[in-house]
Design a protein around this motif. Structure first.
Motif, PDB file in Angstrom:
ATOM      1  N   GLU A 101       0.864  -1.174   0.000  1.00 24.36           N
ATOM      2  CA  GLU A 101       0.000   0.000   0.000  1.00 24.36           C
ATOM      3  C   GLU A 101       0.902   1.225   0.000  1.00 24.36           C
ATOM      4  OE1 GLU A 101      -2.983   2.255   3.039  1.00 24.36           O
ATOM      5  OE2 GLU A 101      -3.069   0.071   2.994  1.00 24.36           O
ATOM      6  N   VAL A 102       0.787   2.025  -1.045  1.00 25.60           N
ATOM      7  CA  VAL A 102       1.655   3.191  -1.206  1.00 25.60           C
ATOM      8  C   VAL A 102       0.809   4.420  -1.497  1.00 25.60           C
ATOM      9  CG1 VAL A 102       3.590   1.826  -2.068  1.00 25.60           C
ATOM     10  CG2 VAL A 102       1.973   2.784  -3.679  1.00 25.60           C
ATOM     11  N   ALA A 103       1.405   5.577  -1.343  1.00 24.04           N
ATOM     12  CA  ALA A 103       0.743   6.809  -1.750  1.00 24.04           C
ATOM     13  C   ALA A 103       0.655   6.800  -3.275  1.00 24.04           C
ATOM     14  CB  ALA A 103       1.528   8.015  -1.264  1.00 24.04           C
ATOM     15  N   SER A 104      -0.442   7.295  -3.818  1.00 23.72           N
ATOM     16  CA  SER A 104      -0.631   7.231  -5.272  1.00 23.72           C
ATOM     17  C   SER A 104       0.463   7.986  -6.017  1.00 23.72           C
ATOM     18  CB  SER A 104      -2.010   7.754  -5.653  1.00 23.72           C
ATOM     19  OG  SER A 104      -2.175   9.077  -5.195  1.00 23.72           O
ATOM     20  N   SER A 105       1.013   9.009  -5.405  1.00 27.00           N
ATOM     21  CA  SER A 105       2.097   9.759  -6.055  1.00 27.00           C
ATOM     22  C   SER A 105       3.402   8.966  -6.082  1.00 27.00           C
ATOM     23  CB  SER A 105       2.312  11.089  -5.341  1.00 27.00           C
ATOM     24  OG  SER A 105       2.653  10.859  -3.989  1.00 27.00           O
ATOM     25  N   ALA A 106       3.566   8.005  -5.190  1.00 30.58           N
ATOM     26  CA  ALA A 106       4.805   7.230  -5.116  1.00 30.58           C
ATOM     27  C   ALA A 106       4.686   5.869  -5.783  1.00 30.58           C
ATOM     28  CB  ALA A 106       5.201   7.046  -3.658  1.00 30.58           C
ATOM     29  N   ALA A 107       3.537   5.540  -6.357  1.00 27.50           N
ATOM     30  CA  ALA A 107       3.319   4.206  -6.918  1.00 27.50           C
ATOM     31  C   ALA A 107       4.293   3.886  -8.045  1.00 27.50           C
ATOM     32  CB  ALA A 107       1.880   4.067  -7.405  1.00 27.50           C
ATOM     33  N   SER A 108       4.526   4.819  -8.953  1.00 28.86           N
ATOM     34  CA  SER A 108       5.423   4.535 -10.081  1.00 28.86           C
ATOM     35  C   SER A 108       6.862   4.356  -9.608  1.00 28.86           C
ATOM     36  CB  SER A 108       5.339   5.655 -11.118  1.00 28.86           C
ATOM     37  OG  SER A 108       5.757   6.877 -10.554  1.00 28.86           O
ATOM     38  N   ASN A 109       7.276   5.125  -8.602  1.00 31.95           N
ATOM     39  CA  ASN A 109       8.633   4.979  -8.067  1.00 31.95           C
ATOM     40  C   ASN A 109       8.819   3.628  -7.389  1.00 31.95           C
ATOM     41  OD1 ASN A 109       9.263   7.528  -8.956  1.00 31.95           O
ATOM     42  ND2 ASN A 109       8.817   8.495  -6.990  1.00 31.95           N
ATOM     43  N   VAL A 110       7.806   3.182  -6.663  1.00 30.12           N
ATOM     44  CA  VAL A 110       7.903   1.892  -5.976  1.00 30.12           C
ATOM     45  C   VAL A 110       7.876   0.755  -6.990  1.00 30.12           C
ATOM     46  CG1 VAL A 110       6.746   0.364  -4.328  1.00 30.12           C
ATOM     47  CG2 VAL A 110       6.943   2.796  -3.829  1.00 30.12           C
ATOM     48  N   GLU A 111       7.085   0.875  -8.047  1.00 32.34           N
ATOM     49  CA  GLU A 111       7.049  -0.159  -9.085  1.00 32.34           C
ATOM     50  C   GLU A 111       8.405  -0.302  -9.776  1.00 32.34           C
ATOM     51  OE1 GLU A 111       3.821   0.781 -11.686  1.00 32.34           O
ATOM     52  OE2 GLU A 111       2.312   0.062 -10.266  1.00 32.34           O
ATOM     53  N   ILE A 118      11.748  -7.354  -3.976  1.00 33.90           N
ATOM     54  CA  ILE A 118      11.675  -8.825  -4.012  1.00 33.90           C
ATOM     55  C   ILE A 118      12.960  -9.429  -3.470  1.00 33.90           C
ATOM     56  CG2 ILE A 118      11.539 -10.815  -5.581  1.00 33.90           C
ATOM     57  CD1 ILE A 118       8.886  -9.450  -5.059  1.00 33.90           C
ATOM     58  N   ASP A 119      14.091  -8.832  -3.800  1.00 34.97           N
ATOM     59  CA  ASP A 119      15.378  -9.331  -3.305  1.00 34.97           C
ATOM     60  C   ASP A 119      15.448  -9.258  -1.779  1.00 34.97           C
ATOM     61  OD1 ASP A 119      18.167 -10.198  -3.590  1.00 34.97           O
ATOM     62  OD2 ASP A 119      18.635  -8.155  -2.916  1.00 34.97           O
ATOM     63  N   VAL A 120      15.001  -8.140  -1.206  1.00 31.30           N
ATOM     64  CA  VAL A 120      15.020  -7.984   0.250  1.00 31.30           C
ATOM     65  C   VAL A 120      14.086  -8.996   0.907  1.00 31.30           C
ATOM     66  CG1 VAL A 120      14.340  -6.423   2.116  1.00 31.30           C
ATOM     67  CG2 VAL A 120      15.730  -5.587   0.246  1.00 31.30           C
ATOM     68  N   LEU A 121      12.873  -9.156   0.373  1.00 33.11           N
ATOM     69  CA  LEU A 121      11.918 -10.110   0.945  1.00 33.11           C
ATOM     70  C   LEU A 121      12.413 -11.544   0.794  1.00 33.11           C
ATOM     71  CD1 LEU A 121       8.528  -8.577  -0.235  1.00 33.11           C
ATOM     72  CD2 LEU A 121       9.526  -8.515   2.054  1.00 33.11           C
ATOM     73  N   ASN A 122      12.992 -11.854  -0.359  1.00 36.15           N
ATOM     74  CA  ASN A 122      13.503 -13.191  -0.612  1.00 36.15           C
ATOM     75  C   ASN A 122      14.629 -13.525   0.375  1.00 36.15           C
ATOM     76  OD1 ASN A 122      13.802 -15.624  -1.856  1.00 36.15           O
ATOM     77  ND2 ASN A 122      14.546 -14.822  -3.799  1.00 36.15           N
ATOM     78  N   ARG A 149      11.841  -3.601   6.327  1.00 36.28           N
ATOM     79  CA  ARG A 149      12.871  -3.767   5.296  1.00 36.28           C
ATOM     80  C   ARG A 149      12.446  -3.122   3.970  1.00 36.28           C
ATOM     81  NH1 ARG A 149      13.827  -7.450   9.005  1.00 36.28           N
ATOM     82  NH2 ARG A 149      15.830  -8.487   9.178  1.00 36.28           N
ATOM     83  N   VAL A 150      11.187  -3.285   3.605  1.00 42.12           N
ATOM     84  CA  VAL A 150      10.689  -2.690   2.364  1.00 42.12           C
ATOM     85  C   VAL A 150      10.713  -1.166   2.467  1.00 42.12           C
ATOM     86  CG1 VAL A 150       8.624  -2.424   0.933  1.00 42.12           C
ATOM     87  CG2 VAL A 150       9.338  -4.684   1.670  1.00 42.12           C
ATOM     88  N   SER A 151      10.375  -0.634   3.626  1.00 40.29           N
ATOM     89  CA  SER A 151      10.392   0.826   3.817  1.00 40.29           C
ATOM     90  C   SER A 151      11.802   1.381   3.682  1.00 40.29           C
ATOM     91  CB  SER A 151       9.824   1.194   5.181  1.00 40.29           C
ATOM     92  OG  SER A 151       8.468   0.885   5.251  1.00 40.29           O
ATOM     93  N   LEU A 152      12.791   0.625   4.146  1.00 38.38           N
ATOM     94  CA  LEU A 152      14.174   1.070   4.006  1.00 38.38           C
ATOM     95  C   LEU A 152      14.594   1.108   2.541  1.00 38.38           C
ATOM     96  CD1 LEU A 152      15.900  -0.768   6.975  1.00 38.38           C
ATOM     97  CD2 LEU A 152      15.491   1.676   6.745  1.00 38.38           C
ATOM     98  N   VAL A 153      14.163   0.126   1.758  1.00 38.00           N
ATOM     99  CA  VAL A 153      14.529   0.064   0.346  1.00 38.00           C
ATOM    100  C   VAL A 153      13.764   1.113  -0.458  1.00 38.00           C
ATOM    101  CG1 VAL A 153      14.398  -1.373  -1.722  1.00 38.00           C
ATOM    102  CG2 VAL A 153      15.187  -2.358   0.409  1.00 38.00           C
ATOM    103  N   ALA A 154      12.471   1.254  -0.210  1.00 31.42           N
ATOM    104  CA  ALA A 154      11.620   2.147  -1.003  1.00 31.42           C
ATOM    105  C   ALA A 154      11.738   3.603  -0.591  1.00 31.42           C
ATOM    106  CB  ALA A 154      10.169   1.700  -0.907  1.00 31.42           C
ATOM    107  N   GLY A 155      12.281   3.852   0.558  1.00 35.64           N
ATOM    108  CA  GLY A 155      12.369   5.228   1.054  1.00 35.64           C
ATOM    109  C   GLY A 155      11.306   5.467   2.104  1.00 35.64           C
TER     110      GLY A 155
END
Length: 170
Positions: A101-111, A118-122, A149-155
């Motif tokens: 679940e991301v902010a709509s403005s950050a969706a393209s950056n997270v994609e 996936i690497d961090v989760l794996n 962990r995902v928050s650290l990678v995505a910002g």
């Protein structure tokens, strides 16, 4: 003994009421200070007066908040991950699928950084053992760790939540 000394001994000494008045004054001052601290927002308890003044109709405010929150979010689907777990001589497989679940403005950056996510989760899921999954509360703990962990990678602030769609252990 004389009559004067006997009367002095029989007459009870009157206690000073200064302590009582001092305690009462301090209690009132403490109560007033606590009330002021709560009302001014120094101690965050419940809804403040400023928020109450803005909310003349609590039902309309709640629905406005829900529609604003619904318009401002987007979901980024992560591909399913299949992991082999060993523990106690058994080989088990974990199938994991999640959405972010991301902010709509950050969706393209997270994609764009989905492979890093996936690497961090794996890496995290491969480090788990079967004993880590036996506790009924383990999914909530794992979800929190993965979100961190995902928050650290995505910002910071880009990812609001990690929604577990599938968590199957075969």
């Amino acid at each position: 003994m004389t009559d004067a000394t006997i009367e002095d001994e029989l007459e009870p000494q009157k206690s000073s009421k200064t302590g009582l008045f001092l305690g009462l004054g301090l209690a009132l001052a403490g109560a007033g200070g606590g009330y002021y601290a709560t009302i001014s927002g120094l101690i965050p308890l419940g809804e403040s007066h400023a928020t109450k003044a803005d909310n003349k109709d609590p039902d309309s405010h709640g629905s406005a908040m829900a529609t604003t929150a619904a318009q401002d979010i987007a979901f980024v689907d992560l591909p399913p991950i299949m992991i082999s777990l060993t523990g106690g001589g058994d080989l088990r497989h974990l199938r994991f699928h999640a959405q972010l679940e991301v902010a709509s403005s950050a969706a393209s950056n997270v994609e764009k950084i989905t492979p890093r996510i996936i690497d961090v989760l794996n890496g995290y899921l491969r480090a788990l053992e079967l004993s880590d999954l036996r506790d009924p509360k383990s999914l909530a703990r794992l979800r929190g760790q993965m979100l961190r962990r995902v928050s650290l990678v995505a910002g910071e602030g880009n990812v609001r939540d990690l929604l577990v769609m599938e968590f199957v252990l075969n």
